[in-house]
Design a protein around this motif. Structure first.
Motif, PDB file in Angstrom:
ATOM      1  N   GLY A   1       0.770  -1.235   0.000  1.00  0.00           N
ATOM      2  CA  GLY A   1       0.000   0.000   0.000  1.00  0.00           C
ATOM      3  C   GLY A   1       0.799   1.281   0.000  1.00  0.00           C
ATOM      4  O   GLY A   1       0.228   2.366   0.048  1.00  0.00           O
ATOM      5  N   THR A   2       2.137   1.215  -0.062  1.00  0.00           N
ATOM      6  CA  THR A   2       2.964   2.418  -0.060  1.00  0.00           C
ATOM      7  C   THR A   2       3.373   2.774  -1.488  1.00  0.00           C
ATOM      8  O   THR A   2       3.288   1.951  -2.399  1.00  0.00           O
ATOM      9  CB  THR A   2       4.231   2.221   0.781  1.00  0.00           C
ATOM     10  OG1 THR A   2       5.065   1.229   0.146  1.00  0.00           O
ATOM     11  CG2 THR A   2       3.886   1.755   2.192  1.00  0.00           C
ATOM     12  N   GLU A   3       3.834   4.008  -1.671  1.00  0.00           N
ATOM     13  CA  GLU A   3       4.337   4.436  -2.975  1.00  0.00           C
ATOM     14  C   GLU A   3       5.819   4.135  -3.132  1.00  0.00           C
ATOM     15  O   GLU A   3       6.378   4.332  -4.210  1.00  0.00           O
ATOM     16  CB  GLU A   3       4.103   5.942  -3.156  1.00  0.00           C
ATOM     17  CG  GLU A   3       2.641   6.351  -3.185  1.00  0.00           C
ATOM     18  CD  GLU A   3       1.916   5.858  -4.422  1.00  0.00           C
ATOM     19  OE1 GLU A   3       2.590   5.410  -5.378  1.00  0.00           O
ATOM     20  OE2 GLU A   3       0.683   5.899  -4.426  1.00  0.00           O
ATOM     21  N   THR A   4       6.460   3.687  -2.054  1.00  0.00           N
ATOM     22  CA  THR A   4       7.893   3.419  -2.068  1.00  0.00           C
ATOM     23  C   THR A   4       8.171   1.950  -1.774  1.00  0.00           C
ATOM     24  O   THR A   4       7.296   1.210  -1.321  1.00  0.00           O
ATOM     25  CB  THR A   4       8.615   4.295  -1.030  1.00  0.00           C
ATOM     26  OG1 THR A   4       7.996   4.101   0.250  1.00  0.00           O
ATOM     27  CG2 THR A   4       8.531   5.757  -1.403  1.00  0.00           C
ATOM     28  N   ASN A   5       9.404   1.546  -2.023  1.00  0.00           N
ATOM     29  CA  ASN A   5       9.815   0.179  -1.720  1.00  0.00           C
ATOM     30  C   ASN A   5      11.329   0.143  -1.529  1.00  0.00           C
ATOM     31  O   ASN A   5      12.065   0.917  -2.160  1.00  0.00           O
ATOM     32  CB  ASN A   5       9.412  -0.772  -2.851  1.00  0.00           C
ATOM     33  CG  ASN A   5       9.080  -2.159  -2.352  1.00  0.00           C
ATOM     34  OD1 ASN A   5       9.352  -2.496  -1.200  1.00  0.00           O
ATOM     35  ND2 ASN A   5       8.481  -2.978  -3.200  1.00  0.00           N
ATOM     36  N   GLU A   6      11.779  -0.725  -0.661  1.00  0.00           N
ATOM     37  CA  GLU A   6      13.205  -0.976  -0.463  1.00  0.00           C
ATOM     38  C   GLU A   6      13.434  -2.453  -0.708  1.00  0.00           C
ATOM     39  O   GLU A   6      12.894  -3.291   0.020  1.00  0.00           O
ATOM     40  CB  GLU A   6      13.628  -0.594   0.956  1.00  0.00           C
ATOM     41  CG  GLU A   6      15.107  -0.827   1.236  1.00  0.00           C
ATOM     42  CD  GLU A   6      15.503  -0.457   2.655  1.00  0.00           C
ATOM     43  OE1 GLU A   6      16.600  -0.883   3.089  1.00  0.00           O
ATOM     44  OE2 GLU A   6      14.725   0.237   3.335  1.00  0.00           O
ATOM     45  N   VAL A   7      14.188  -2.779  -1.746  1.00  0.00           N
ATOM     46  CA  VAL A   7      14.273  -4.169  -2.172  1.00  0.00           C
ATOM     47  C   VAL A   7      15.714  -4.618  -2.344  1.00  0.00           C
ATOM     48  O   VAL A   7      16.632  -3.807  -2.492  1.00  0.00           O
ATOM     49  CB  VAL A   7      13.511  -4.403  -3.505  1.00  0.00           C
ATOM     50  CG1 VAL A   7      12.074  -3.917  -3.408  1.00  0.00           C
ATOM     51  CG2 VAL A   7      14.231  -3.745  -4.673  1.00  0.00           C
ATOM     52  N   ARG A   8      15.870  -5.937  -2.357  1.00  0.00           N
ATOM     53  CA  ARG A   8      17.119  -6.572  -2.768  1.00  0.00           C
ATOM     54  C   ARG A   8      16.794  -7.519  -3.908  1.00  0.00           C
ATOM     55  O   ARG A   8      15.786  -8.242  -3.863  1.00  0.00           O
ATOM     56  CB  ARG A   8      17.767  -7.312  -1.598  1.00  0.00           C
ATOM     57  CG  ARG A   8      18.242  -6.374  -0.493  1.00  0.00           C
ATOM     58  CD  ARG A   8      18.777  -7.136   0.700  1.00  0.00           C
ATOM     59  NE  ARG A   8      19.978  -7.891   0.362  1.00  0.00           N
ATOM     60  CZ  ARG A   8      20.586  -8.741   1.203  1.00  0.00           C
ATOM     61  NH1 ARG A   8      20.083  -8.931   2.412  1.00  0.00           N
ATOM     62  NH2 ARG A   8      21.678  -9.373   0.834  1.00  0.00           N
ATOM     63  N   ILE A   9      17.631  -7.491  -4.937  1.00  0.00           N
ATOM     64  CA  ILE A   9      17.392  -8.299  -6.125  1.00  0.00           C
ATOM     65  C   ILE A   9      18.440  -9.408  -6.174  1.00  0.00           C
ATOM     66  O   ILE A   9      19.639  -9.138  -6.073  1.00  0.00           O
ATOM     67  CB  ILE A   9      17.450  -7.436  -7.395  1.00  0.00           C
ATOM     68  CG1 ILE A   9      16.434  -6.282  -7.289  1.00  0.00           C
ATOM     69  CG2 ILE A   9      17.169  -8.276  -8.633  1.00  0.00           C
ATOM     70  CD1 ILE A   9      16.533  -5.265  -8.410  1.00  0.00           C
ATOM     71  N   PHE A  10      17.984 -10.648  -6.334  1.00  0.00           N
ATOM     72  CA  PHE A  10      18.863 -11.822  -6.310  1.00  0.00           C
ATOM     73  C   PHE A  10      18.807 -12.560  -7.643  1.00  0.00           C
ATOM     74  O   PHE A  10      17.798 -12.543  -8.351  1.00  0.00           O
ATOM     75  CB  PHE A  10      18.426 -12.792  -5.204  1.00  0.00           C
ATOM     76  CG  PHE A  10      18.507 -12.231  -3.814  1.00  0.00           C
ATOM     77  CD1 PHE A  10      19.644 -12.387  -3.040  1.00  0.00           C
ATOM     78  CD2 PHE A  10      17.432 -11.542  -3.267  1.00  0.00           C
ATOM     79  CE1 PHE A  10      19.725 -11.870  -1.762  1.00  0.00           C
ATOM     80  CE2 PHE A  10      17.495 -11.020  -1.983  1.00  0.00           C
ATOM     81  CZ  PHE A  10      18.647 -11.184  -1.227  1.00  0.00           C
ATOM     82  N   ASP A  11      19.926 -13.217  -7.969  1.00  0.00           N
ATOM     83  CA  ASP A  11      19.922 -14.244  -9.003  1.00  0.00           C
ATOM     84  C   ASP A  11      20.568 -15.488  -8.407  1.00  0.00           C
ATOM     85  O   ASP A  11      20.797 -15.551  -7.192  1.00  0.00           O
ATOM     86  CB  ASP A  11      20.620 -13.777 -10.286  1.00  0.00           C
ATOM     87  CG  ASP A  11      22.120 -13.549 -10.120  1.00  0.00           C
ATOM     88  OD1 ASP A  11      22.682 -13.881  -9.046  1.00  0.00           O
ATOM     89  OD2 ASP A  11      22.742 -13.041 -11.071  1.00  0.00           O
ATOM     90  N   ARG A  12      20.888 -16.470  -9.209  1.00  0.00           N
ATOM     91  CA  ARG A  12      21.395 -17.734  -8.657  1.00  0.00           C
ATOM     92  C   ARG A  12      22.767 -17.590  -8.013  1.00  0.00           C
ATOM     93  O   ARG A  12      23.195 -18.468  -7.256  1.00  0.00           O
ATOM     94  CB  ARG A  12      21.422 -18.817  -9.744  1.00  0.00           C
ATOM     95  CG  ARG A  12      20.026 -19.296 -10.102  1.00  0.00           C
ATOM     96  CD  ARG A  12      20.017 -20.382 -11.150  1.00  0.00           C
ATOM     97  NE  ARG A  12      18.639 -20.792 -11.412  1.00  0.00           N
ATOM     98  CZ  ARG A  12      18.026 -21.795 -10.810  1.00  0.00           C
ATOM     99  NH1 ARG A  12      18.670 -22.500  -9.880  1.00  0.00           N
ATOM    100  NH2 ARG A  12      16.785 -22.098 -11.101  1.00  0.00           N
ATOM    101  N   ASN A  13      23.459 -16.501  -8.294  1.00  0.00           N
ATOM    102  CA  ASN A  13      24.756 -16.256  -7.670  1.00  0.00           C
ATOM    103  C   ASN A  13      24.651 -15.465  -6.373  1.00  0.00           C
ATOM    104  O   ASN A  13      25.661 -15.183  -5.731  1.00  0.00           O
ATOM    105  CB  ASN A  13      25.668 -15.516  -8.651  1.00  0.00           C
ATOM    106  CG  ASN A  13      25.993 -16.354  -9.871  1.00  0.00           C
ATOM    107  OD1 ASN A  13      26.257 -17.545  -9.753  1.00  0.00           O
ATOM    108  ND2 ASN A  13      25.943 -15.741 -11.047  1.00  0.00           N
ATOM    109  N   GLY A  14      23.433 -15.103  -6.004  1.00  0.00           N
ATOM    110  CA  GLY A  14      23.238 -14.353  -4.766  1.00  0.00           C
ATOM    111  C   GLY A  14      22.733 -12.954  -5.029  1.00  0.00           C
ATOM    112  O   GLY A  14      22.038 -12.701  -6.023  1.00  0.00           O
ATOM    113  N   ASN A  15      23.083 -12.044  -4.144  1.00  0.00           N
ATOM    114  CA  ASN A  15      22.585 -10.671  -4.222  1.00  0.00           C
ATOM    115  C   ASN A  15      23.156  -9.950  -5.444  1.00  0.00           C
ATOM    116  O   ASN A  15      24.361  -9.853  -5.619  1.00  0.00           O
ATOM    117  CB  ASN A  15      22.973  -9.920  -2.947  1.00  0.00           C
ATOM    118  CG  ASN A  15      22.315  -8.560  -2.857  1.00  0.00           C
ATOM    119  OD1 ASN A  15      21.123  -8.437  -3.094  1.00  0.00           O
ATOM    120  ND2 ASN A  15      23.076  -7.549  -2.516  1.00  0.00           N
TER     121      ASN A  15
END
Length: 412
Positions: free
Chosen positions: A361-375
């Motif tokens: 429900g917020t207009e913002t986000n704090e994320v981490r993006i991963f692939d098979r090698n990690g972050n």
């Protein structure tokens, strides 16, 4: 060729010693092929003469709201409509405060209230002014509305202090604008499939199970993919707010509905982003009539819903990029990596929904993006449009690498 060639850019210049850098920025934008119109505040003309910007931009410079240069138009509305991009450099604490409060008392602030163009703000001020709680709050308010900030640099300030507050260099501001404009064709000719919102699992005609998802993250991805040139299909469950324009929208309710809609589109999609929050369980039985209350307690039997992301992962074709989302409250990296591997994703976007500004429900986000090698990348708290931009840049890069690695066709 610069991605800004042919773009109509309105440059707002506020009063401050850094206004001299705005002249260099105006020159660079014009050299890049942009059509630049300049609005100066009355304070700005104390530092740099309007004639400087008129010469560099080859257009009249606007300072006074009531100085109408063309009787056939209202100047601030015409400029607001004219802009493909709007950049304020330097931006003072005063202008940032007025914009956050929706005030329009001069040519620049009035035009800003009327424009719908993407807005970039490059602040410049004393380090203590920049770190003032009121200024920080105003900037956060604007970030939540989708305004993009080009952060000031750290160094010797004109006032004698050393710290953060000096206007970013014109070359860096130009590069930020070019990156944004360059994204316009990043996904040209591609098909992108996105899911958004929460699913609805009916108990009876008046009651249902759902979750807090608003669909805003999925909407931001759909809007950004369209801006990047993609043909976008959005499968939307229960959502809040207006749907993004220019995309093919398929409305669904239940997880089963969403699965069927997604599978019908997945085969022809280059990138699939499953941002929807799908209910894990549904009622075993759905009553045809409203269930009347009787006892003090009621037992509701639930059965597992189909796992849409896992189904997509098991059917993923070569070269297709599959992106999943994980909303977590603990052990974020462990859970994200487990989900990425189990569901055969190429990228997994994880966020801690217990953090302020990063939940549903917020207009913002704090994320981490991963692939098979990690972050792959950790993004700070950003507007969801900015998160969407970076995510789609990463997905597009994977798509290009995948195609580059494909063996040539026999006989070619």
């Amino acid at each position: 060729m610069s991605s800004l060639r042919g773009k109509r850019i309105v440059l707002g210049v506020c009063g401050g010693i850094a206004a001299y850098k705005a002249a260099a920025l105006c020159s660079k934008l014009t050299q890049a092929g942009a059509d630049v119109r300049v609005i100066m505040t009355k304070s700005a003309v104390q530092f740099v003469a309007p004639l400087t910007f008129q010469t560099l931009s080859r257009h009249d410079v606007y300072v006074d709201t009531f100085d109408e240069k063309d009787a056939s138009v209202v100047a601030h509305i015409d400029l607001a409509d004219h802009a493909d991009l709007f950049v304020i450099a330097p931006a003072t604490a005063n202008l940032i405060g007025k914009l956050a409060l929706g005030l329009g008392d001069d040519m620049l602030s009035t035009t800003l209230l009327a424009t719908t163009a993407p807005l970039f703000i490059a602040p410049a001020m004393n380090v203590h002014m920049y770190e003032n709680a009121a200024v920080m709050k105003n900037m956060e308010t604007l970030r939540q509305r989708g305004v993009r900030f080009i952060e000031p640099g750290v160094g010797q300030l004109a006032c004698g202090y050393v710290g953060r507050g000096r206007l970013e260099e014109p070359e860096a501001i130009l590069a930020a604008l070019e990156r944004y404009a360059g994204g316009a064709q990043l996904l040209a000719g591609r098909k992108v499939l996105i899911t958004a919102g929460g699913t609805v699992e009916r108990i009876d005609p008046v009651r249902f199970l759902t979750n807090d998802s608003s669909g805003r993250m999925g909407f931001a991805i759909a809007e950004t993919a369209r801006r990047m040139g993609a043909e976008v299909t959005l499968v939307a469950g229960r959502t809040e707010g207006p749907l993004p324009g220019g995309v093919n929208v398929i409305r669904v309710q239940s997880a089963q509905d969403m699965l069927e809609a997604v599978l019908a589109e997945a085969g022809s999609s280059d990138i699939i982003v499953k941002a929807a929050a799908v209910a894990d369980y549904r009622p075993a039985m759905k009553a045809d009539q409203k269930i009347k209350k009787s006892e003090h307690t009621m037992t509701l039997e639930l059965v597992k819903n189909p796992d849409i992301l896992q189904t997509l992962g098991s059917r993923k074709k070569d070269g297709q990029v599959l992106v999943g989302f994980a909303a977590e409250t603990e052990r974020l990296e462990e859970h994200a990596m487990d989900k990425l591997v189990r569901k055969n994703c190429d990228l997994l976007v994880a966020n801690d929904v217990s953090k302020p500004g990063s939940g549903f429900g917020t207009e913002t986000n704090e994320v981490r993006i991963f692939d098979r090698n990690g972050n792959v990348e950790a993004l700070p708290l950003l507007h969801k449009l900015e998160v969407a931009e970076r995510l789609l840049e990463l997905a597009a890069a994977r798509l290009r690498r995948s195609e580059a690695a494909e063996p040539p066709l026999e006989g070619s």
